[in-house]
Design an enzyme around this catalytic site. Structure first.
Site, mmCIF file in Angstrom:
data_model
loop_
_atom_site.group_PDB
_atom_site.id
_atom_site.type_symbol
_atom_site.label_atom_id
_atom_site.label_comp_id
_atom_site.label_asym_id
_atom_site.label_seq_id
_atom_site.Cartn_x
_atom_site.Cartn_y
_atom_site.Cartn_z
ATOM 1 C CG HIS A 207 -1.029 5.490 8.830
ATOM 2 N ND1 HIS A 207 -2.140 5.772 8.070
ATOM 3 C CD2 HIS A 207 -0.855 6.591 9.631
ATOM 4 C CE1 HIS A 207 -2.623 6.967 8.394
ATOM 5 N NE2 HIS A 207 -1.859 7.499 9.323
ATOM 6 C CB THR B 148 -5.475 10.145 0.870
ATOM 7 O OG1 THR B 148 -5.930 10.231 2.223
ATOM 8 C CG2 THR B 148 -4.912 11.482 0.436
ATOM 9 C CG ASP C 170 0.187 -1.089 -0.301
ATOM 10 O OD1 ASP C 170 1.248 -0.469 -0.518
ATOM 11 O OD2 ASP C 170 -0.914 -0.716 -0.774
HETATM 12 C C1 BJW Z 1 -8.805 6.542 -5.720
HETATM 13 C C2 BJW Z 1 -8.910 5.439 -6.510
HETATM 14 C C3 BJW Z 1 -8.030 5.389 -7.569
HETATM 15 C C4 BJW Z 1 -10.415 5.205 -4.902
HETATM 16 N N1 BJW Z 1 -7.170 6.377 -7.730
HETATM 17 N N2 BJW Z 1 -7.972 7.528 -5.810
HETATM 18 C C5 BJW Z 1 -7.787 15.404 14.898
HETATM 19 C C6 BJW Z 1 -9.128 15.538 14.606
HETATM 20 C C7 BJW Z 1 -9.975 14.437 14.653
HETATM 21 C C8 BJW Z 1 -9.491 13.169 14.976
HETATM 22 C C9 BJW Z 1 -8.160 13.041 15.251
HETATM 23 C C10 BJW Z 1 -7.323 14.141 15.218
HETATM 24 N N3 BJW Z 1 -6.073 13.714 15.533
HETATM 25 C C11 BJW Z 1 -6.089 12.378 15.739
HETATM 26 C C12 BJW Z 1 -7.357 11.955 15.603
HETATM 27 C C13 BJW Z 1 -7.790 10.544 15.763
HETATM 28 C C14 BJW Z 1 -7.505 9.696 14.556
HETATM 29 C C15 BJW Z 1 -8.269 10.252 13.342
HETATM 30 O O1 BJW Z 1 -7.776 10.901 12.470
HETATM 31 N N4 BJW Z 1 -9.548 9.957 13.253
HETATM 32 C C16 BJW Z 1 -10.365 10.418 12.127
HETATM 33 C C17 BJW Z 1 -10.914 9.214 11.372
HETATM 34 C C18 BJW Z 1 -11.398 11.365 12.635
HETATM 35 N N5 BJW Z 1 -6.086 9.613 14.250
HETATM 36 C C19 BJW Z 1 -5.280 8.783 14.932
HETATM 37 O O2 BJW Z 1 -5.681 8.112 15.864
HETATM 38 C C20 BJW Z 1 -3.820 8.716 14.516
HETATM 39 N N6 BJW Z 1 -2.980 8.887 15.656
HETATM 40 C C21 BJW Z 1 -2.800 10.071 16.250
HETATM 41 O O3 BJW Z 1 -3.271 11.086 15.803
HETATM 42 O O4 BJW Z 1 -2.014 10.012 17.381
HETATM 43 C C22 BJW Z 1 -2.008 11.155 18.245
HETATM 44 C C23 BJW Z 1 -3.251 11.078 19.096
HETATM 45 C C24 BJW Z 1 -3.495 9.952 19.836
HETATM 46 C C25 BJW Z 1 -4.639 9.889 20.626
HETATM 47 C C26 BJW Z 1 -5.544 10.939 20.626
HETATM 48 C C27 BJW Z 1 -5.305 12.064 19.845
HETATM 49 C C28 BJW Z 1 -4.131 12.129 19.079
HETATM 50 C C29 BJW Z 1 -3.492 7.338 13.955
HETATM 51 C C30 BJW Z 1 -4.185 7.052 12.665
HETATM 52 C C31 BJW Z 1 -3.918 5.607 12.236
HETATM 53 C C32 BJW Z 1 -4.708 5.234 10.999
HETATM 54 N N7 BJW Z 1 -4.634 3.835 10.805
HETATM 55 C C33 BJW Z 1 -5.238 3.230 9.631
HETATM 56 C C34 BJW Z 1 -5.061 1.700 9.720
HETATM 57 C C35 BJW Z 1 -3.591 1.342 9.432
HETATM 58 C C36 BJW Z 1 -3.316 -0.092 9.632
HETATM 59 C C37 BJW Z 1 -3.977 -0.969 8.602
HETATM 60 O O5 BJW Z 1 -3.992 -0.702 7.395
HETATM 61 O O6 BJW Z 1 -4.485 -1.965 9.054
HETATM 62 O O7 BJW Z 1 -4.626 3.747 8.453
HETATM 63 S S1 BJW Z 1 -6.965 3.675 9.413
HETATM 64 C C38 BJW Z 1 -6.882 3.801 7.657
HETATM 65 O O8 BJW Z 1 -7.158 5.170 7.263
HETATM 66 C C39 BJW Z 1 -5.431 3.503 7.271
HETATM 67 C C40 BJW Z 1 -5.175 4.545 6.221
HETATM 68 O O9 BJW Z 1 -3.789 4.764 6.068
HETATM 69 C C41 BJW Z 1 -5.937 5.731 6.728
HETATM 70 C C42 BJW Z 1 -6.246 6.758 5.662
HETATM 71 O O10 BJW Z 1 -7.121 6.246 4.714
HETATM 72 P P1 BJW Z 1 -6.932 6.628 3.169
HETATM 73 O O11 BJW Z 1 -5.655 6.102 2.692
HETATM 74 O O12 BJW Z 1 -7.203 8.060 2.958
HETATM 75 O O13 BJW Z 1 -8.072 5.694 2.515
HETATM 76 P P2 BJW Z 1 -9.645 6.031 2.330
HETATM 77 O O14 BJW Z 1 -10.318 4.733 2.089
HETATM 78 O O15 BJW Z 1 -10.162 6.878 3.403
HETATM 79 O O16 BJW Z 1 -9.680 6.909 0.991
HETATM 80 C C43 BJW Z 1 -9.356 6.346 -0.263
HETATM 81 C C44 BJW Z 1 -9.515 7.431 -1.316
HETATM 82 O O17 BJW Z 1 -9.054 6.893 -2.539
HETATM 83 C C45 BJW Z 1 -10.974 7.885 -1.535
HETATM 84 O O18 BJW Z 1 -11.020 9.303 -1.487
HETATM 85 C C46 BJW Z 1 -11.295 7.398 -2.958
HETATM 86 O O19 BJW Z 1 -12.120 8.303 -3.682
HETATM 87 C C47 BJW Z 1 -9.924 7.330 -3.565
HETATM 88 N N8 BJW Z 1 -9.768 6.372 -4.659
HETATM 89 N N9 BJW Z 1 -9.924 4.626 -5.992
HETATM 90 C C48 BJW Z 1 -7.125 7.421 -6.865
HETATM 91 N N10 BJW Z 1 -8.064 4.331 -8.402
#
Ligand code: BJW
Ligand code: ZN
Length: 253
Positions: A118, A188, A103
């Site tokens: 990302h 996160t 953002d």
């Molecule tokens: C507060 C609050 C307040 C609320 N104050 N806190 C190893 C193991 C398993 C899977 C994989 C692995 N390696 C790769 C993978 C696959 C995959 C993955 O991780 N999947 C898992 C879900 C299992 N990863 C990928 O595909 C990544 N690429 C990759 O690894 O490439 C190599 C590869 C390729 C192919 C095969 C294998 C390896 C790419 C990941 C891309 C993520 N993209 C997104 C979308 C971005 C675009 C968009 O925005 O449209 O990114 S998904 C989404 O999740 C976004 C975020 O950046 C990301 C993380 O989320 P985040 O920021 O943690 O948000 P939330 O909602 O999860 O959490 C919010 C937190 O805030 C909560 O805890 C609340 O409590 C808290 N909160 N209010 C403070 N006021």
């Protein structure tokens, strides 16, 4: 909110502080998180909206979702959590800010150097020839933006599931996690890889790891300190308490 004295001591002694942020840091700016009960993934399917396969299957749907999110983000303002993090960049000999957010609110709060794992939602580029695209993406329904150089499809410059993270960004983030003294994981869920490895790398390499999150996450049992409050509240209090702590130490010398 209580700030543990050990945390104040650790940041007072730190040569290098690193921060990883996620969607929670922007929640108080009115931007939805992904995995909270009212988050984006509660109603929407990440495979349809945030993967290459989803985009290829229905680019109109993906574009209308991204256009809507850009509007929300343009109307949003940084919150006290973003501003506290921006202040921290000048408080330590070395400071690294890593974000999973797309953002650009850290930039708007004044953070000068932000490692974007990302990508970002503000810029777009061509799927085929990778050229940046600066034209209008808000075309009438059914029309998609097309690359003026090669005719390829234009996409948002974010990282979708299954895609590699920008190499420079993940390398710089890993280097910071290896070498920092204190590592903050802020707003996160720590469920998306490879970003989720960073706090673990930091701890294994001797850093003091702190989580700032009102909720329990997979990291909560693993960290050295937890500030269980929204980041827009916890981080300003932390900076305030740190200021008092430093003054107290200086006066007692
Ligand atoms: C507060 C609050 C307040 C609320 N104050 N806190 C190893 C193991 C398993 C899977 C994989 C692995 N390696 C790769 C993978 C696959 C995959 C993955 O991780 N999947 C898992 C879900 C299992 N990863 C990928 O595909 C990544 N690429 C990759 O690894 O490439 C190599 C590869 C390729 C192919 C095969 C294998 C390896 C790419 C990941 C891309 C993520 N993209 C997104 C979308 C971005 C675009 C968009 O925005 O449209 O990114 S998904 C989404 O999740 C976004 C975020 O950046 C990301 C993380 O989320 P985040 O920021 O943690 O948000 P939330 O909602 O999860 O959490 C919010 C937190 O805030 C909560 O805890 C609340 O409590 C808290 N909160 N209010 C403070 N006021
Ligand atoms: Zn092109």
């Amino acid at each position: 909110m209580e700030i543990p004295e050990i945390l104040l001591q650790k940041i007072a002694e730190a040569e290098h502080v690193a921060i990883l942020t996620g969607a929670g840091v922007s929640a108080e700016s009115g931007i939805k998180t992904f995995r909270d009960p009212d988050g984006l993934w509660a109603q929407l399917n990440p495979a349809e909206l945030a993967s290459v396969e989803g985009f290829m299957a229905n680019p109109q749907l993906v574009w209308s979702w991204y256009r809507h999110r850009v509007e929300v983000i343009n109307d949003a303002k940084p919150n006290p959590g973003h501003y506290a993090i921006a202040k921290m960049q000048d408080m330590f000999p070395k400071f690294t800010l890593i974000t999973q957010n797309v953002d650009r609110l850290h930039h708007r709060a004044g953070s000068r150097k932000v490692i974007e794992l990302h990508g970002n939602i503000v810029e777009n580029h061509c799927f085929d020839c990778k050229s940046p695209f600066t034209g209008d993406t808000a075309l009438p329904d059914g029309h998609l933006p097309v690359c003026p150089i090669c005719g390829g499809r234009i996409r948002p410059s974010v990282v979708w599931f299954g895609e590699m993270l920008p190499v420079d960004a993940i390398e710089a983030a890993e280097e910071a996690a290896y070498s920092c003294d204190v590592f903050f994981s802020v707003g996160t869920s720590a469920e998306v890889y490879p970003a989720a490895n960073l706090p673990v790398t930091a701890k294994r390499n001797g850093a003091f790891v702190v989580e700032v999150n009102p909720n329990f996450t997979v990291l909560s049992g693993y960290v050295d300190a937890k500030l269980a409050a929204p980041s827009g509240e916890a981080l300003p209090v932390l900076l305030d308490e740190f200021g008092k702590y430093k003054k107290f130490i200086e006066e007692s010398l």
